[in-house]
Design a protein around this motif. Structure first.
Motif, PDB file in Angstrom:
ATOM      1  N   CYS A   1      -0.222  -0.685  -6.049  1.00  0.00           N
ATOM      2  CA  CYS A   1       1.203  -0.366  -6.174  1.00  0.00           C
ATOM      3  C   CYS A   1       1.795  -0.136  -4.787  1.00  0.00           C
ATOM      4  CB  CYS A   1       1.409   0.866  -7.041  1.00  0.00           C
ATOM      5  SG  CYS A   1       3.157   1.322  -7.130  1.00  0.00           S
ATOM      6  N   PRO A   2       2.888  -0.842  -4.425  1.00  0.00           N
ATOM      7  CA  PRO A   2       3.492  -0.688  -3.101  1.00  0.00           C
ATOM      8  C   PRO A   2       4.040   0.713  -2.871  1.00  0.00           C
ATOM      9  CG  PRO A   2       4.499  -2.513  -4.285  1.00  0.00           C
ATOM     10  CD  PRO A   2       3.611  -1.794  -5.255  1.00  0.00           C
ATOM     11  N   ASN A   3       4.346   1.405  -3.941  1.00  0.00           N
ATOM     12  CA  ASN A   3       4.990   2.718  -3.819  1.00  0.00           C
ATOM     13  C   ASN A   3       3.987   3.859  -3.751  1.00  0.00           C
ATOM     14  OD1 ASN A   3       7.599   1.475  -4.050  1.00  0.00           O
ATOM     15  ND2 ASN A   3       7.190   1.272  -6.223  1.00  0.00           N
ATOM     16  N   CYS A   4       2.895   3.754  -4.528  1.00  0.00           N
ATOM     17  CA  CYS A   4       1.975   4.896  -4.584  1.00  0.00           C
ATOM     18  C   CYS A   4       0.530   4.537  -4.229  1.00  0.00           C
ATOM     19  CB  CYS A   4       2.022   5.551  -5.965  1.00  0.00           C
ATOM     20  SG  CYS A   4       1.290   4.558  -7.274  1.00  0.00           S
ATOM     21  N   GLY A   5       0.186   3.264  -4.174  1.00  0.00           N
ATOM     22  CA  GLY A   5      -1.181   2.879  -3.825  1.00  0.00           C
ATOM     23  C   GLY A   5      -2.149   2.857  -4.996  1.00  0.00           C
ATOM     24  N   GLY A   6      -1.683   3.239  -6.175  1.00  0.00           N
ATOM     25  CA  GLY A   6      -2.538   3.199  -7.365  1.00  0.00           C
ATOM     26  C   GLY A   6      -2.625   1.802  -7.943  1.00  0.00           C
TER      27      GLY A   6
ATOM     28  N   HIS B   1      14.385  -2.095  -7.345  1.00  0.00           N
ATOM     29  CA  HIS B   1      13.982  -3.077  -6.339  1.00  0.00           C
ATOM     30  C   HIS B   1      13.101  -2.418  -5.292  1.00  0.00           C
ATOM     31  CE1 HIS B   1      16.765  -5.827  -8.188  1.00  0.00           C
ATOM     32  NE2 HIS B   1      17.677  -4.881  -8.168  1.00  0.00           N
ATOM     33  N   LEU B   2      12.240  -3.204  -4.689  1.00  0.00           N
ATOM     34  CA  LEU B   2      11.332  -2.705  -3.662  1.00  0.00           C
ATOM     35  C   LEU B   2      12.097  -1.940  -2.596  1.00  0.00           C
ATOM     36  CD1 LEU B   2       8.871  -5.577  -2.652  1.00  0.00           C
ATOM     37  CD2 LEU B   2       8.303  -3.415  -3.803  1.00  0.00           C
ATOM     38  N   LYS B   3      11.521  -0.816  -2.141  1.00  0.00           N
ATOM     39  CA  LYS B   3      12.179  -0.108  -1.045  1.00  0.00           C
ATOM     40  C   LYS B   3      11.441  -0.322   0.270  1.00  0.00           C
ATOM     41  CE  LYS B   3      10.444   4.262  -3.027  1.00  0.00           C
ATOM     42  NZ  LYS B   3      10.206   3.776  -4.402  1.00  0.00           N
ATOM     43  N   PHE B   4      10.488  -1.244   0.286  1.00  0.00           N
ATOM     44  CA  PHE B   4       9.767  -1.598   1.507  1.00  0.00           C
ATOM     45  C   PHE B   4       9.931  -3.094   1.755  1.00  0.00           C
ATOM     46  CE2 PHE B   4       7.467   1.927  -0.563  1.00  0.00           C
ATOM     47  CZ  PHE B   4       7.566   2.891   0.427  1.00  0.00           C
ATOM     48  N   SER B   5       9.789  -3.501   3.009  1.00  0.00           N
ATOM     49  CA  SER B   5       9.885  -4.926   3.316  1.00  0.00           C
ATOM     50  C   SER B   5       8.661  -5.657   2.776  1.00  0.00           C
ATOM     51  CB  SER B   5       9.965  -5.130   4.834  1.00  0.00           C
ATOM     52  OG  SER B   5       8.705  -4.822   5.415  1.00  0.00           O
TER      53      SER B   5
ATOM     54  N   ASP C   1       6.744  -7.647   4.348  1.00  0.00           N
ATOM     55  CA  ASP C   1       5.664  -7.511   5.335  1.00  0.00           C
ATOM     56  C   ASP C   1       4.952  -6.177   5.187  1.00  0.00           C
ATOM     57  OD1 ASP C   1       6.144  -9.959   6.391  1.00  0.00           O
ATOM     58  OD2 ASP C   1       7.178  -9.250   8.204  1.00  0.00           O
ATOM     59  N   ASP C   2       5.715  -5.137   5.005  1.00  0.00           N
ATOM     60  CA  ASP C   2       5.138  -3.802   4.827  1.00  0.00           C
ATOM     61  C   ASP C   2       4.282  -3.762   3.564  1.00  0.00           C
ATOM     62  OD1 ASP C   2       5.279  -0.988   3.529  1.00  0.00           O
ATOM     63  OD2 ASP C   2       5.808  -0.600   5.612  1.00  0.00           O
ATOM     64  N   VAL C   3       4.768  -4.365   2.501  1.00  0.00           N
ATOM     65  CA  VAL C   3       4.027  -4.375   1.232  1.00  0.00           C
ATOM     66  C   VAL C   3       2.718  -5.149   1.387  1.00  0.00           C
ATOM     67  CG1 VAL C   3       4.075  -5.252  -1.152  1.00  0.00           C
ATOM     68  CG2 VAL C   3       6.065  -4.039  -0.215  1.00  0.00           C
ATOM     69  N   ALA C   4       2.775  -6.276   2.085  1.00  0.00           N
ATOM     70  CA  ALA C   4       1.566  -7.081   2.288  1.00  0.00           C
ATOM     71  C   ALA C   4       0.530  -6.297   3.094  1.00  0.00           C
ATOM     72  CB  ALA C   4       1.925  -8.385   2.991  1.00  0.00           C
ATOM     73  N   GLU C   5       0.995  -5.600   4.111  1.00  0.00           N
ATOM     74  CA  GLU C   5       0.084  -4.811   4.953  1.00  0.00           C
ATOM     75  C   GLU C   5      -0.542  -3.675   4.148  1.00  0.00           C
ATOM     76  OE1 GLU C   5      -1.480  -1.812   7.427  1.00  0.00           O
ATOM     77  OE2 GLU C   5       0.381  -1.508   6.312  1.00  0.00           O
ATOM     78  N   HIS C   6       0.277  -3.026   3.361  1.00  0.00           N
ATOM     79  CA  HIS C   6      -0.170  -1.914   2.503  1.00  0.00           C
ATOM     80  C   HIS C   6      -1.222  -2.412   1.499  1.00  0.00           C
ATOM     81  CE1 HIS C   6       0.452   1.627  -0.165  1.00  0.00           C
ATOM     82  NE2 HIS C   6       0.528   0.770  -1.154  1.00  0.00           N
ATOM     83  N   SER C   7      -0.941  -3.538   0.853  1.00  0.00           N
ATOM     84  CA  SER C   7      -1.894  -4.087  -0.119  1.00  0.00           C
ATOM     85  C   SER C   7      -3.207  -4.451   0.553  1.00  0.00           C
ATOM     86  CB  SER C   7      -1.312  -5.329  -0.805  1.00  0.00           C
ATOM     87  OG  SER C   7      -0.269  -4.963  -1.655  1.00  0.00           O
ATOM     88  N   ALA C   8      -3.106  -5.068   1.739  1.00  0.00           N
ATOM     89  CA  ALA C   8      -4.320  -5.467   2.445  1.00  0.00           C
ATOM     90  C   ALA C   8      -5.183  -4.258   2.778  1.00  0.00           C
ATOM     91  CB  ALA C   8      -3.952  -6.235   3.714  1.00  0.00           C
ATOM     92  N   ARG C   9      -4.525  -3.167   3.118  1.00  0.00           N
ATOM     93  CA  ARG C   9      -5.235  -1.954   3.523  1.00  0.00           C
ATOM     94  C   ARG C   9      -5.927  -1.283   2.330  1.00  0.00           C
ATOM     95  NH1 ARG C   9      -2.238   2.860   4.723  1.00  0.00           N
ATOM     96  NH2 ARG C   9      -0.437   1.502   4.661  1.00  0.00           N
ATOM     97  N   VAL C  10      -5.282  -1.301   1.171  1.00  0.00           N
ATOM     98  CA  VAL C  10      -5.748  -0.495   0.037  1.00  0.00           C
ATOM     99  C   VAL C  10      -6.578  -1.306  -0.972  1.00  0.00           C
ATOM    100  CG1 VAL C  10      -4.966   1.004  -1.861  1.00  0.00           C
ATOM    101  CG2 VAL C  10      -3.760   1.035   0.332  1.00  0.00           C
ATOM    102  N   GLN C  11      -6.385  -2.624  -1.012  1.00  0.00           N
ATOM    103  CA  GLN C  11      -6.955  -3.402  -2.117  1.00  0.00           C
ATOM    104  C   GLN C  11      -8.483  -3.389  -2.180  1.00  0.00           C
ATOM    105  OE1 GLN C  11      -6.942  -7.946  -1.615  1.00  0.00           O
ATOM    106  NE2 GLN C  11      -5.262  -7.274  -0.296  1.00  0.00           N
ATOM    107  N   GLU C  12      -9.144  -3.155  -1.043  1.00  0.00           N
ATOM    108  CA  GLU C  12     -10.600  -3.177  -1.061  1.00  0.00           C
ATOM    109  C   GLU C  12     -11.186  -1.914  -1.718  1.00  0.00           C
ATOM    110  OE1 GLU C  12     -11.922  -5.865  -0.398  1.00  0.00           O
ATOM    111  OE2 GLU C  12     -10.187  -6.792   0.581  1.00  0.00           O
ATOM    112  N   ILE C  13     -10.368  -0.908  -1.859  1.00  0.00           N
ATOM    113  CA  ILE C  13     -10.830   0.348  -2.454  1.00  0.00           C
ATOM    114  C   ILE C  13     -10.619   0.283  -3.961  1.00  0.00           C
ATOM    115  CG2 ILE C  13     -10.567   2.862  -2.424  1.00  0.00           C
ATOM    116  CD1 ILE C  13      -9.179   2.417   0.375  1.00  0.00           C
ATOM    117  N   ARG C  14     -11.668   0.514  -4.728  1.00  0.00           N
ATOM    118  CA  ARG C  14     -11.519   0.460  -6.185  1.00  0.00           C
ATOM    119  C   ARG C  14     -10.467   1.479  -6.632  1.00  0.00           C
ATOM    120  NH1 ARG C  14     -17.074   1.664  -8.952  1.00  0.00           N
ATOM    121  NH2 ARG C  14     -16.760   3.563  -7.738  1.00  0.00           N
ATOM    122  N   PRO C  15      -9.661   1.120  -7.649  1.00  0.00           N
ATOM    123  CA  PRO C  15      -8.596   2.041  -8.070  1.00  0.00           C
ATOM    124  C   PRO C  15      -9.125   3.458  -8.359  1.00  0.00           C
ATOM    125  CG  PRO C  15      -8.266  -0.067  -9.103  1.00  0.00           C
ATOM    126  CD  PRO C  15      -9.582  -0.161  -8.372  1.00  0.00           C
ATOM    127  N   GLU C  16     -10.309   3.555  -8.954  1.00  0.00           N
ATOM    128  CA  GLU C  16     -10.810   4.885  -9.297  1.00  0.00           C
ATOM    129  C   GLU C  16     -11.215   5.698  -8.071  1.00  0.00           C
ATOM    130  OE1 GLU C  16     -12.051   1.903 -10.163  1.00  0.00           O
ATOM    131  OE2 GLU C  16     -14.136   2.065 -10.782  1.00  0.00           O
TER     132      GLU C  16
END
Ligand code: ZN
Ligand code: ZN
Length: 103
Positions: free
Chosen positions: A45-50, A80-84, A86-101
Motif C-alpha cells: 500500500c503506497p499510503n501505509c506499507g501494508g 487519489h494518490l497523494k504521492f508521485s 516515482d515516490d510510489v514506485a520507490e516505496h513499493s521497491a523498498r517494502v515489497q521484499e518484506i512479507r506482509p506479515e
C-alpha cells in the motif's frame, strides 16, 4: 461501522463499484484495483506499507433486513494518490521484499 466502499482505484482511477470483484483494500481501506495492486504496487500500500485483500461485495439485494447497498450506500468521494508515481514506485521497491506479515 461498515466499510466505506470507495468508488475508485487511487492509482488509475478505475471505477470500483460495490459489487466489483477487482477492488482491493488495505487495513485502512486504501482502495485500488487488482491490476494496480499486482503490477504497480506489488502488494504494498503506497499510503501505509501494508498488504491488500480482496474487498467483499456488498449485496444490492436486502437478503436480510437493513443490510444492502440501499441501506448503506457506497462512498461517492473519489480518492487519489497523494504521492508521485516515482515516490510510489520507490516505496513499493523498498517494502515489497518484506512479507506482509513481517511489515
Ligand atoms: Zn488501478
Ligand atoms: Zn494503506
Amino acid at each position: 461501522m461498515a466499510l466505506q466502499l470507495r468508488p475508485n482505484c487511487e492509482y488509475c482511477d478505475k471505477d470500483l463499484p460495490a459489487n466489483s470483484m477487482e477492488a482491493r483494500i488495505c487495513s485502512y481501506e486504501c482502495t485500488f484495483c487488482a491490476d494496480c495492486v499486482e503490477n504497480k504496487l506489488h502488494n504494498v500500500c503506497p499510503n501505509c506499507g501494508g498488504g491488500f485483500a480482496p474487498r467483499p461485495i456488498r449485496p444490492a439485494t436486502p437478503w436480510r433486513a437493513g443490510v444492502c447497498t440501499e441501506a448503506h450506500p457506497p462512498s461517492n468521494k473519489r480518492v487519489h494518490l497523494k504521492f508521485s508515481l516515482d515516490d510510489v514506485a520507490e516505496h513499493s521497491a523498498r517494502v515489497q521484499e518484506i512479507r506482509p506479515e513481517d511489515r
